[in-house]
Motif scaffolding. Structure first.
Motif, PDB file in Angstrom:
ATOM      1  N   SER A   1       0.813  -1.216   0.000  1.00  0.00           N
ATOM      2  CA  SER A   1       0.000   0.000   0.000  1.00  0.00           C
ATOM      3  C   SER A   1       0.848   1.268   0.000  1.00  0.00           C
ATOM      4  O   SER A   1       0.349   2.357  -0.281  1.00  0.00           O
TER       5      SER A   1
ATOM      6  N   HIS B   1      -5.163  -4.133   3.204  1.00  0.00           N
ATOM      7  CA  HIS B   1      -5.511  -3.108   2.201  1.00  0.00           C
ATOM      8  C   HIS B   1      -6.495  -3.670   1.186  1.00  0.00           C
ATOM      9  O   HIS B   1      -7.509  -3.044   0.854  1.00  0.00           O
ATOM     10  N   HIS B   2      -6.236  -4.880   0.687  1.00  0.00           N
ATOM     11  CA  HIS B   2      -7.124  -5.493  -0.297  1.00  0.00           C
ATOM     12  C   HIS B   2      -8.499  -5.825   0.328  1.00  0.00           C
ATOM     13  O   HIS B   2      -9.521  -5.717  -0.325  1.00  0.00           O
TER      14      HIS B   2
ATOM     15  N   THR C   1     -10.447  -2.514   0.460  1.00  0.00           N
ATOM     16  CA  THR C   1     -10.859  -2.026  -0.861  1.00  0.00           C
ATOM     17  C   THR C   1     -11.982  -2.885  -1.442  1.00  0.00           C
ATOM     18  O   THR C   1     -12.773  -2.426  -2.255  1.00  0.00           O
TER      19      THR C   1
END
Length: 289
Positions: free
Chosen positions: A161, A284-285, A288
């Motif tokens: 990230s 992070h994934h 999102t």
């Protein structure tokens, strides 16, 4: 009508004639393939990574079977198990297989580097490099579009990230595919048991490098002075480690203790950082999505 029929008949005769000629030529000039090539190819991992120096697994299988000078341990993904099997099949002696791993020679994350302009274009490192060497102030640093990640045949790399690629230590086999596609030569392939590594690729002088990236090596030479085995030298304002001497002689790397920017790190600290980065990528994934 008769003309059309005649044309069809003539084309048919010509086609049949050429068919017989090609069949005869195929039989006459056929090259007998050594069956051992297929056997060797079957035991290769089929990564098609090119780490062996040949264009794919079949090309390496042909070379190692037919050429006595081609070593049986060139398949990096297969490691020692495949090397032993290939050596046995080809009746060749095998040298020790040295495990290797990719290392990112850059710690210039988004919050540590200076950008010279806003790049808007194809998100590819090679393409971005064509425009004034990329938007990164340090022209030797990672561009950050993940071309290396996209070209890793084993899924051993991910973009973090903070804008840098991260290597999965468990999946990476050191094939060198990522190293080959990086336009900045930011990636290097190291022995997996390397004690220390330099997380910088800048050739700028200390003051300039520090201004562009707070994590840059400034070429001060403190690490070289603190290395009791002479494993580190300063070349082009950058610390360079002789990994083979370091691994052979050093049991307690102290060269990292006084590095003012943290550009040189021990294997333990690198492993911890990689694990933290991979966790950050996963989180992070998840957010999102």
């Amino acid at each position: 009508m008769n003309t059309a029929v005649m044309i069809l008949i003539v084309m048919g005769i010509v086609g049949i004639t050429f068919g017989f000629i090609l069949a005869y030529a195929n039989k006459k000039f056929a090259v007998e393939v050594n069956p051992l090539i297929n056997v060797v190819e079957d035991i290769l991992p089929k990564g098609q990574c090119g780490a062996c120096g040949f264009a794919g697994c079949q090309a390496y299988a042909e070379a190692v079977v037919l050429n006595p000078d081609v070593a049986p341990n060139l398949c990096a993904p297969g490691k020692e198990v495949v090397a032993k099997a290939v050596a046995e099949l080809t009746n060749k002696t095998i040298d020790k297989v040295e495990p290797r791993i990719a290392h990112i020679k850059c710690a210039g994350t988004i919050n540590k580097t200076v950008k010279t302009y806003n790049y808007e274009g194809v998100e590819d490192c090679v393409a971005a490099n064509l425009l004034f060497g990329g938007s990164n102030g340090c022209k030797c640093g990672c561009i950050g579009f993940g071309t290396c990640v996209e070209n890793c045949p084993f899924g051993a790399m991910k973009m973090s990230s903070d804008g840098l690629p991260c290597v999965d230590l468990k999946k990476c086999i050191g094939c060198g595919k990522c190293e080959a596609v990086c336009p900045k030569n930011v990636i290097e392939i190291l022995p997996v048991d390397s004690q220390v590594s330099v997380n910088c690729n800048s050739k700028d002088k200390g003051a300039v490098a520090r201004k562009l990236c707070i994590a840059a090596c400034i070429g001060c030479g403190i690490c070289a002075k603190n290395c009791p085995h002479g494993c580190i030298k300063i070349e082009n304002n950058l610390a360079v480690v002789d990994f083979y001497i370091c691994n052979e002689k050093c049991n307690n790397p102290v060269c990292t203790n006084k590095c003012p920017t943290g550009a040189i790190k021990t294997k333990t600290s690198i492993s911890i950082e990689n694990k933290k980065t991979l966790v950050a990528i996963t989180k992070h994934h998840a957010v999102t999505k």
